[in-house]
Design a protein around this motif. Structure first.
Motif, PDB file in Angstrom:
ATOM      1  N   MET A 133      57.515  -9.019  68.073  1.00 54.33           N
ATOM      2  CA  MET A 133      56.351  -8.288  68.552  1.00 54.33           C
ATOM      3  C   MET A 133      55.279  -8.105  67.481  1.00 54.33           C
ATOM      4  SD  MET A 133      55.133  -6.937  71.319  1.00 54.33           S
ATOM      5  CE  MET A 133      56.584  -6.739  72.352  1.00 54.33           C
ATOM      6  N   ASN A 134      55.618  -8.351  66.224  1.00 52.03           N
ATOM      7  CA  ASN A 134      54.632  -8.182  65.158  1.00 52.03           C
ATOM      8  C   ASN A 134      53.581  -9.287  65.148  1.00 52.03           C
ATOM      9  OD1 ASN A 134      56.851  -9.908  64.357  1.00 52.03           O
ATOM     10  ND2 ASN A 134      55.923  -9.977  62.330  1.00 52.03           N
ATOM     11  N   LYS A 135      53.779 -10.343  65.926  1.00 48.12           N
ATOM     12  CA  LYS A 135      52.832 -11.456  65.970  1.00 48.12           C
ATOM     13  C   LYS A 135      51.883 -11.296  67.163  1.00 48.12           C
ATOM     14  CE  LYS A 135      55.921 -14.810  63.783  1.00 48.12           C
ATOM     15  NZ  LYS A 135      56.618 -16.116  63.946  1.00 48.12           N
ATOM     16  N   PRO A 136      50.590 -11.050  66.931  1.00 49.78           N
ATOM     17  CA  PRO A 136      49.647 -10.864  68.034  1.00 49.78           C
ATOM     18  C   PRO A 136      49.538 -12.082  68.945  1.00 49.78           C
ATOM     19  CG  PRO A 136      48.695 -10.104  65.964  1.00 49.78           C
ATOM     20  CD  PRO A 136      49.957 -10.833  65.615  1.00 49.78           C
ATOM     21  N   ASP A 137      49.823 -13.284  68.428  1.00 53.10           N
ATOM     22  CA  ASP A 137      49.700 -14.482  69.256  1.00 53.10           C
ATOM     23  C   ASP A 137      50.850 -14.631  70.239  1.00 53.10           C
ATOM     24  OD1 ASP A 137      51.031 -14.763  66.809  1.00 53.10           O
ATOM     25  OD2 ASP A 137      50.934 -16.938  66.874  1.00 53.10           O
ATOM     26  N   ASN A 138      51.837 -13.741  70.201  1.00 50.83           N
ATOM     27  CA  ASN A 138      52.910 -13.765  71.192  1.00 50.83           C
ATOM     28  C   ASN A 138      52.613 -12.875  72.387  1.00 50.83           C
ATOM     29  OD1 ASN A 138      54.521 -15.568  69.817  1.00 50.83           O
ATOM     30  ND2 ASN A 138      55.730 -13.994  68.791  1.00 50.83           N
ATOM     31  N   VAL A 139      51.522 -12.128  72.327  1.00 49.96           N
ATOM     32  CA  VAL A 139      51.122 -11.244  73.424  1.00 49.96           C
ATOM     33  C   VAL A 139      49.859 -11.809  74.056  1.00 49.96           C
ATOM     34  CG1 VAL A 139      50.495  -8.909  74.109  1.00 49.96           C
ATOM     35  CG2 VAL A 139      52.106  -9.263  72.219  1.00 49.96           C
ATOM     36  N   LEU A 140      49.953 -12.193  75.316  1.00 49.11           N
ATOM     37  CA  LEU A 140      48.803 -12.729  76.034  1.00 49.11           C
ATOM     38  C   LEU A 140      48.086 -11.634  76.813  1.00 49.11           C
ATOM     39  CD1 LEU A 140      50.201 -16.058  77.570  1.00 49.11           C
ATOM     40  CD2 LEU A 140      49.194 -15.667  75.305  1.00 49.11           C
ATOM     41  N   VAL A 141      46.798 -11.841  76.986  1.00 50.01           N
ATOM     42  CA  VAL A 141      45.990 -10.997  77.856  1.00 50.01           C
ATOM     43  C   VAL A 141      45.616 -11.856  79.053  1.00 50.01           C
ATOM     44  CG1 VAL A 141      43.971  -9.508  78.052  1.00 50.01           C
ATOM     45  CG2 VAL A 141      45.071  -9.827  75.821  1.00 50.01           C
TER      46      VAL A 141
END
Length: 250
Positions: free
Chosen positions: A148-156
């Motif tokens: 979860m520390n990687k912003p590129d693993n969370v999509l909008v």
């Protein structure tokens, strides 16, 4: 493939082949459109089907490295991530698993939107509330996301909802009895606590205006095991990054 059609791909590939030109799944042939990511472990790319629908294919490398046979590792990592997706298929904000492709690849549905690194617009006011609910649902299935520390693993998504992708290093331990079972439960609780901490950290980075004073204070209280990781693991990570930059693979 032209460089402009590549995503996050290093200039020099240390291991693994380039993404295949096409693949067939359930009688449908999908053609390569864009390589999204290529690293030491896998290559991820977007493909288009006969009706123009987009899908994502992740192919774990099975090629040897420095004389070491790593085919088993590629198969094992593919098996693990497919299992993780399978445990979460009832969640709307996790891509649909479409099936295995060969022994070390799998395809899942494509989600339109941007990851947090590429997101330009202001995040919706309820984005992190929904992300916390999604993470709680993942945890309820006996899993820790871990990355979860990687912003590129969370999509909008285009509708503003959060979507989680890339369950490569997630962990969903199978139940065990005795001391081993107790150890697994303690480790799982630690990893899940780390997930929650990193969500608060992302919120502090992208929407600090929505945080209460209590949330801000909690967001600064890093769990002890993350402090230990920063002390021991971070220097090793930085050394690895410098090596990859030196050889042109980052």
């Amino acid at each position: 493939m032209a460089r402009k059609e590549q995503g996050r791909v290093p200039k020099r590939i240390l291991r693994g082949r380039w993404a295949r030109d096409s693949f067939t799944l359930a009688g449908r042939t999908y053609t390569l459109e864009k390589v999204l990511k290529h690293d030491f472990f896998a290559v991820t790319a977007r493909f288009r089907g006969p009706d123009g629908e987009a899908v994502c294919l992740k192919h774990y490398h099975t090629e040897p490295w420095l004389g070491l046979d790593l085919e088993w590792a590629g198969r094992l990592m593919a098996d693990r991530e497919v299992r993780h997706y399978g445990l979460l298929q009832d969640l709307e904000s996790v891509p649909r698993l479409l099936g295995r492709v060969g022994k070390s690849a799998f395809a899942h549905s494509w989600v339109e939107g941007n990851d947090l690194l590429d997101q330009k617009d202001r995040l919706p006011d309820d984005f992190f509330e929904r992300l916390e609910a999604l993470l709680a649902a993942v945890h309820a299935r006996g899993m820790a996301y871990i990355d979860m520390n990687k912003p590129d693993n969370v999509l909008v998504g285009t509708d503003g909802r959060p979507v989680l992708i890339d369950f490569q290093i997630s962990w969903a331990p199978k139940p065990s009895w005795g001391p081993l079972g107790g150890l697994k439960r303690r480790l799982l609780a630690m990893f899940q606590e780390s997930d929650r901490y990193h969500v608060r950290k992302l919120k502090r980075l992208y929407r600090p205006d929505l945080m209460t004073p209590e949330e801000r204070a909690a967001g600064k209280q890093r769990p002890w095991f993350l402090n230990l990781h920063r002390l021991i693991g971070a220097p090793l990570r930085d050394l690895r990054r410098k090596f990859l930059e030196w050889v042109g693979a980052r």
